[in-house]
Design an enzyme around this catalytic site. Structure first.
Site, PDB file in Angstrom:
ATOM      1  CB  CYS B 165      -0.950  -0.019   1.185  1.00 13.60           C
ATOM      2  SG  CYS B 165      -1.932  -1.528   1.229  1.00 13.60           S
ATOM      3  CG  HIS B 298      -2.436   4.762   4.876  1.00 14.42           C
ATOM      4  ND1 HIS B 298      -2.332   4.568   3.527  1.00 14.42           N
ATOM      5  CD2 HIS B 298      -2.554   3.518   5.418  1.00 14.42           C
ATOM      6  CE1 HIS B 298      -2.380   3.270   3.249  1.00 14.42           C
ATOM      7  NE2 HIS B 298      -2.519   2.615   4.385  1.00 14.42           N
ATOM      8  CG  HIS B 335      -6.483   0.816   1.060  1.00 10.72           C
ATOM      9  ND1 HIS B 335      -5.463   1.081   0.177  1.00 10.72           N
ATOM     10  CD2 HIS B 335      -5.882   0.518   2.249  1.00 10.72           C
ATOM     11  CE1 HIS B 335      -4.307   0.929   0.780  1.00 10.72           C
ATOM     12  NE2 HIS B 335      -4.529   0.593   2.050  1.00 10.72           N
TER      13      HIS B 335
END
Lengths: 406, 412
Positions: B165, B298, B335
């Site tokens: 990620c 994030h 995400h």
């Protein structure tokens, strides 16, 4: 930019753990291969059968059962090779740790065995049965994360995946971290495992060496080459800021003299391209920009692997880069180490110290369309500068010049 | 004011779960919309949850298309996201595919799944046919970058960061090093990732997926929502941009990366690694955070991530924590895994340009343990808008942050 030196090497390859096993295999000029498990029925009847597989139990002295329990095969290999590199660099256990300690690993495929297991879990047992542990290790940067955990390395942590060039690109990015003052020490290199699904897929693409006279061999630059031998393993270099390395009295194995990267946009996703003139000019210009005269390179460790189009691109790129200059001896360790897993990167570092490899045994007749004759097996003493090359399917290219640091 | 050697962003492109295009994304974000809905790409009946942020109108499967050389080429769904986003970014930056500029450019890309959706079909299908192996070629994390490099004619370095990620945020660091060392004069930086059963089942197995749309930093948050898409940015030196006659959109002031070395999936509870990445992006200078006027976090919506990140921000911003507004793009688009950093960088540039911060959708009280000023309800007008941080954290403890500045013109 800060000078970068190589102070340690850890390597796991089909001949075993460490440089001596690999050196012996290179001297013999014969790859050590084994049969890939075909029990899943993933292979077609005419698919390649063998690969350069790690000997069973080779990691046991380095990794306890408890440590290994929660790691994919590739993560285990990375952690072991990293531990070997730390030891080879003369560092005490735990001394690699800290915010200046980085990890940069390249992997072409990641943990394909765990990815396959996880997908089978979804298919056969349902999505609710998926193991979180398997999922965690399917992520391509799991190996770099496990190395960082094992060594408390809290600096940068890169994973690069660019097919055959993954390992060399990771080494170069690791060196960049030192050159730019982001880290003072980096564990950098390549790791890949061989799984039946990955082997079958490569065979289906006709990428792998096929049976010739009862044996599958990578005939690098050979007229009758049919593909490469796929390999598993891990090779990790310890890269350090030269001043810091000298300060701690580290063994200086090599200095990184230049890095060049380029892309051949004629390549398709799963094949090599035909852009040797572009790659050759990029290599030549990149070396010149960093003050490296082609005449100063006294051997090339080539990433040629026996791939049909890959070897052609590699050979023509070298010829294009050197132009009218005579090519230095071209060493082709992937004939023995296989493709992936980084054995070739270990061989590259060893080539700086001298070579008595008998790679010619695996070559057969040289491809007349490339007009490049690989080193034939004569012993050679230490080199001053070695050019290491790596071209990938999909188009990426990477070159690194190693030089003696004494 | 930017100096000539400073790096600037001159092109932006996205494919988001709201559709293709920067404007489409920006308008939806300002309206406080969420693209997290029922997932239709594959059968979710066998999974624990059934929602995700899916890009509309792009079918699964390999697409055969004519390549530059005239032969047929195959691209995956994830590749298509990258190609579309790059076309928009290059258009903004006045770059043409196949031009001499691209032959000298570098490509630094992040991905975590590549074309896994197409590849996993060979295992998912009962009875593995050998002919199906053609689907596997697109699986590699580098497949989107390779497709893009081929499409636009990248002749410089092409490198795929596969650090989960944080992948596309780390791509900024790779580009930063290559640009400042003179290896390249222009870089395409981005990421692309697509939904697939492997990651959907995997995150569900970790109990990391919320059955409702993700609620970053809310007290009752239960996890993330997986999304997909791509973001691409063009980066070059100010001098190079001005020579080309291109107006910069923002300044890339710094990048930072670190590793928690704490746990493979859980972040450091105090956000130590995240703090280090942010500090490094700010140049590790004392007081550097005083110019940061907002943060694009994030902010996944998982209990551990948001708490850890909040603590990292508290350590970084100190007494200013309550005055620095924060947003979390994942509340709107989910995400995007390896592509989230690139898409969120695009959003951060838009915030700097427009001096506005989009709200994070959803309801419910904020987590009292995370003492941040989360932008809620309406877009926030930023009275001070000098610079911002965009942060991403990943499995393996890999953290990355970029420091972006508002472009105010060239200093003399």
């Amino acid at each position: 930019m800060r000078p970068v030196v190589v102070t340690g090497l850890g390597t796991l390859s089909s001949p075993g753990a460490g440089e001596e096993c690999l050196a012996a295999a290179l001297r013999n000029g014969v790859p050590i291969t084994g049969e890939v498990d075909r029990s899943e029925g993933l292979h077609g009847p005419h698919f390649a059968r063998t690969a350069c597989l790690l000997p069973r139990d080779v990691m046991d002295p380095w990794l306890s059962t408890r440590q290994a329990r929660r790691m994919s095969p590739a993560s285990r290999m990375a952690v072991v090779a990293a531990a070997m590199a730390v030891k080879d660099a003369g560092m005490e256990e735990g001394s690699f740790a800290g915010d200046e300690a980085a990890v940069a690993l390249g992997t072409a495929f990641g943990s394909t065995s765990f990815t396959y297991k996880l997908l089978k879990q979804i298919r056969d047992e349902g999505a609710l049965a998926v193991s979180p542990f398997l999922f965690m290790e399917t992520v391509a940067n799991a190996h770099a994360g496990q190395v960082a955990l094992a060594h408390s390395a809290t600096g940068a942590n890169f994973t690069i995946s660019q097919r055959e060039a993954s390992g060399l690109l990771a080494l170069c990015r690791g060196a960049d971290l030192v050159r730019h003052g982001r880290s003072s020490r980096v564990l950098a290199g390549a790791v890949d495992e061989v799984s039946p699904i990955q082997h079958a897929a490569l065979a289906a693409y006709r990428a792998l060496a096929r049976d010739a006279m009862g044996v599958e061999r990578a005939q690098v630059f050979g007229a009758n080459r049919s593909g490469f031998l796929v390999a598993e393993g891990a090779t990790i270099w310890m890269l350090e800021d030269e001043q810091a390395a000298r300060g701690r009295g580290a063994p200086l194995r090599a200095r990184i003299a230049a890095i060049v990267r380029a892309n051949d946009c004629t390549a398709e996703a799963t094949d090599w391209g035909v852009g040797h003139q572009h790659l050759g000019s990029q290599l030549r210009a990149g070396l010149a920009r960093q003050g490296i005269d082609l005449d100063s390179i006294d051997r090339v460790v080539s990433g040629a692997s026996g791939a049909l189009r890959g070897d052609r691109l590699e050979g023509l790129t070298l010829i294009s880069a050197f132009g009218a200059k005579a090519l230095p001896p071209i060493l082709c360790p992937k004939a023995v180490t296989g493709e992936y897993g980084g054995g070739f990167l270990a061989a590259a570092l060893m080539a700086l110290d001298g070579v008595d490899w008998r790679l010619a045994r695996t070559l057969g007749e040289v491809d007349p369309n490339i007009d490049l004759r690989p080193h034939g097996g004569e012993s050679m003493g230490p080199a001053q500068r070695v050019l290491v090359t790596s071209l990938a399917t999909g188009g990426a290219g990477c070159w690194l010049v190693l030089e003696r640091s004494d | 004011m930017a100096t000539l050697t400073q790096l600037v962003i001159t092109g932006l492109g996205v494919v988001s779960p709201f559709g293709a295009g920067v404007e489409v994304l920006w308008e939806a974000l300002l309206a406080g919309e969420t693209a997290i809905r029922t997932l239709s790409l594959f059968d979710t009946g066998v999974h624990r949850t059934s929602i995700a942020a899916q890009v509309p109108g792009v079918r699964a499967g390999l697409i055969r298309r004519s390549s530059k050389g005239g032969h047929l080429d195959r691209v995956t769904r994830t590749d298509q996201f990258a190609l579309t986003a790059a076309r928009e970014a290059m258009g903004t930056a006045k770059l043409l595919p196949g031009s001499s500029e691209m032959a000298r450019a570098g490509l630094f890309f992040g991905s975590s799944t590549g074309g896994m959706l197409e590849a996993e079909s060979i295992v998912m299908a009962a009875g593995l046919g050998h002919g199906k192996y053609s689907h596997v070629g697109g699986q590699a994390e580098c497949a989107p970058a390779n497709a893009l490099a081929r499409e636009v004619g990248i002749g410089g370095p092409a490198e795929t960061i596969a650090s989960a990620c944080s992948a596309s945020t780390m791509a900024f660091e790779a580009a930063f090093m290559s640009l400042t060392s003179g290896e390249v004069s222009l870089a395409l930086v981005g990421g692309s990732d697509g939904l697939c059963e492997l990651t959907y089942a995997g995150f569900n197995s970790l109990r990391a997926v919320d059955s409702c749309p993700a609620r970053p930093f809310r007290q009752d948050r239960e996890g993330l929502s997986i999304g997909e898409g791509s973001g691409v940015l063009v980066i070059e030196s100010l001098e190079h941009a001005l020579d080309r006659g291109v107006e910069p959109l923002a300044v890339l002031a710094g990048t930072g990366t670190s590793c928690d070395a704490h746990h493979m999936t859980a972040p450091h509870p105090e956000g130590r690694g995240a703090w280090r990445a942010m500090t490094q992006a700010l140049g590790a200078q004392v007081g550097a955070s005083s110019t940061v006027d907002f943060v694009n976090t994030h902010g996944t919506g998982t209990p551990h991530n948001d708490l850890s990140e909040g603590r990292a921000l508290k350590r970084l911003l100190g007494d200013r924590l309550a005055q620095v507004p924060v947003t979390a793009t994942k509340g709107s688009v989910g995400h995007l895994l390896g592509a989230c950093g690139a898409l969120e960088a695009v959003v951060t540039v838009l915030c700097l340009q427009h001096r506005r911060l989009p709200p994070v959708p959803g309801a419910g009280p904020l987590d009292p343990e995370v003492e941040i000023d989360l932008c809620l309800g309406q877009p926030r007008e930023l009275t001070s808008c000098r610079s911002a941080l965009s942060v991403n954290l990943a499995f393996g403890g890999a953290n990355a942050a970029i420091h972006l500045g508002r472009y105010e013109g060239k200093s003399e």
